[in-house]
Write a protein that holds these residues in place. Sequence first.
Motif, short mmCIF file in Angstrom:
data_model
loop_
_atom_site.label_atom_id
_atom_site.label_comp_id
_atom_site.label_asym_id
_atom_site.label_seq_id
_atom_site.Cartn_x
_atom_site.Cartn_y
_atom_site.Cartn_z
N ALA A 135 -0.11 -3.62 4.36
CA ALA A 135 -1.33 -3.54 5.18
C ALA A 135 -1.97 -4.92 5.21
CB ALA A 135 -2.30 -2.52 4.60
N THR A 136 -2.56 -5.26 6.35
CA THR A 136 -3.12 -6.60 6.52
C THR A 136 -4.39 -6.57 7.37
OG1 THR A 136 -2.66 -8.84 7.33
CG2 THR A 136 -1.67 -7.03 8.55
N VAL A 170 0.83 -1.20 0.00
CA VAL A 170 0.00 0.00 0.00
C VAL A 170 0.87 1.26 0.00
CG1 VAL A 170 -1.98 -1.04 1.19
CG2 VAL A 170 -0.11 -0.04 2.53
N GLY A 171 0.19 2.38 -0.25
CA GLY A 171 0.81 3.68 -0.04
C GLY A 171 1.77 4.13 -1.13
N MET A 183 -1.92 -3.20 -3.74
CA MET A 183 -1.50 -4.17 -4.75
C MET A 183 -1.24 -5.51 -4.06
SD MET A 183 1.58 -3.87 -7.58
CE MET A 183 2.94 -3.85 -6.42
N ASP A 184 -1.82 -6.58 -4.63
CA ASP A 184 -1.59 -7.89 -4.02
C ASP A 184 -0.29 -8.50 -4.54
OD1 ASP A 184 -2.05 -9.09 -6.48
OD2 ASP A 184 -4.10 -9.71 -6.00
N ARG A 185 0.02 -9.70 -4.07
CA ARG A 185 1.33 -10.28 -4.40
C ARG A 185 1.42 -10.74 -5.85
NH1 ARG A 185 1.41 -16.11 -3.45
NH2 ARG A 185 -0.52 -16.82 -2.46
N LEU A 234 -4.08 -4.63 -8.86
CA LEU A 234 -4.30 -3.37 -8.14
C LEU A 234 -5.73 -3.29 -7.62
CD1 LEU A 234 -2.47 -1.02 -10.64
CD2 LEU A 234 -1.62 -1.74 -8.41
N ILE A 235 -5.88 -2.80 -6.42
CA ILE A 235 -7.19 -2.52 -5.82
C ILE A 235 -7.24 -1.01 -5.66
CG2 ILE A 235 -8.69 -2.85 -3.84
CD1 ILE A 235 -5.90 -5.33 -4.53
N ASP A 236 -8.15 -0.38 -6.41
CA ASP A 236 -8.13 1.08 -6.53
C ASP A 236 -9.54 1.66 -6.45
OD1 ASP A 236 -7.47 3.70 -7.12
OD2 ASP A 236 -7.11 3.34 -9.25
#
Length: 400
Positions: free
Chosen positions: A44-45, A25-26, A120-122, A126-128
Motif C-alpha cells: 500500500a502506498t 499490508v494485509g 509493516m515498513d521496509r 509494524l504500524i498497528d
Amino acid sequence: MKEPFLSAIPVLKRLEDAGYEAYFVGGSVRDYLLNKTISDVDIATSATPEEVKEIFPKTVDIGIEHGTVLVLVNQQSYEITTFRTEGEYQDYRRPKEVSFIRNLNEDLQRRDFTMNAIAMDRDGTLIDPFNGQLAIRENVIRTVGSANNRFQEDALRMMRAVRFVSQLSFSIEEETRHALAELVPLLQNIAVERKRAEFEKLLVGKNCNKAIEILLETNIFSFLPGLADQKKLIEKLVDFDCDGLTKKEMWSLLLFCLSVKGKAIETFLRDWRLPMKEIKDIQQILFFVEKRLEQEWSVYDLYSAGSDTITSTEKLYNKINGLNGSESLQYWLNLYQKLPIKQLSSLAVTGSDLMEWFNQQGGPWVKETLLKIEQAVINETVENDKKTIKEWLKRCQKLE
C-alpha cells in the motif's frame, strides 16, 4: 524479515525515494507474524495509481479504478494499491466510490479484521493502530470498528470470518459473532462464485470441523447453494476427521453426507458454479467411493479409476470407516502401477488393425472387441503385443 518481503524491499524504497509512503499490508503481514508460509505480498502506498506508473516503467492496470496497479520488477510482480477510503457500499459488497488519500491509518481503518489491518515498513517496523497484534496473540477474529458496519458494507466478510476460523484455528470474538448471526441474511446478495471461493478455502482448512459447526450455528449454511434445510446431514461432516483431504475430496465427502447421487451431483455442483472438469472428477470419485464401500477394488476398476481417483477414493473410504489406511492405499496404488497398461491408448492394437485383420467395415463391433482386448490385457489373459493379440482373437473366434 524473510522472503518474499526481502525481494520486495527495493519496490518500497523506490516509492519512498520518490517522496511517497509505502508499506507491506494485509494477509502477508498477518501470516508473517504467525510464522506461516507467505506466497506473495501486497503493498500500500500514498502514491496515486498515475504516480506509481510514473515511477515504474512496467505496469499493468488490474484494478486501477480501485487504486491497484500491478508492477513488474526484476521478473517479479507486485500489486500496489493507493491508500483509499470507501464511500457508501452498494449490494452489500462494493463501495459506490473510492477516494484516494495520503493517510495510512485511514486506509487501514477500512479493512475487515484487526489482524488484517497491520502495516509493516521496509525496516520491519509494524504500524498497528487497531491492535491487530493483540488479536493474533489471542487467536481472535475481531472486526475493525463496528462489526455491524463492516458486515453491512461487505456481507462476504461474514464467510471470511468463518473461513479464518478454519484456516487459522482462531475463534470469532463475541460481538463480531453476534453481528454475524444477526446479519447473515445479507449473504443472499453475494454472488455464488464469491461464496464458493470462501467455502472452498474453509473446506481445506485445518480447523474445518469447527468452521462447519459455526456455519450451522449462525445459519450461514441456509444461504449457500443446496444446503438450506440440510442441517442434520451437514452435521455428519463434522463427525469425520477431514485432515489431509483435498478440495475435491472435501466436496465428495460433503456430497456423500448429503446423500447426493447420480445426476443430482452435477446439478448440486453447477449451482455452486464449479468448472465442469472438477464436477466430472468429483462424480468419478463418488462413483468409486460407493463401489468401494460395497467391495474391494477389481483390477479393471483400478485401471478405470487411475492413480488420482484411487488415492481420493481410498482416502475417503478410510475416513468414512474411521481407518488409518495408509498401508491399504499404498497396496492398491502398487497394484495399479503393476498393470500392463494404464490407458486405452497404450493398447498395442487399434480399431484400424481390427478392421484390417477381419476385413470388415467399422461399427459397434470394433469398440466391443477393443474393450474385450483391453480387459484381457489388464487381467493378463493376453500379453499387450500386437501379434499375440491377433492370435488370441483368432483362437477366441474359433471357440465361438
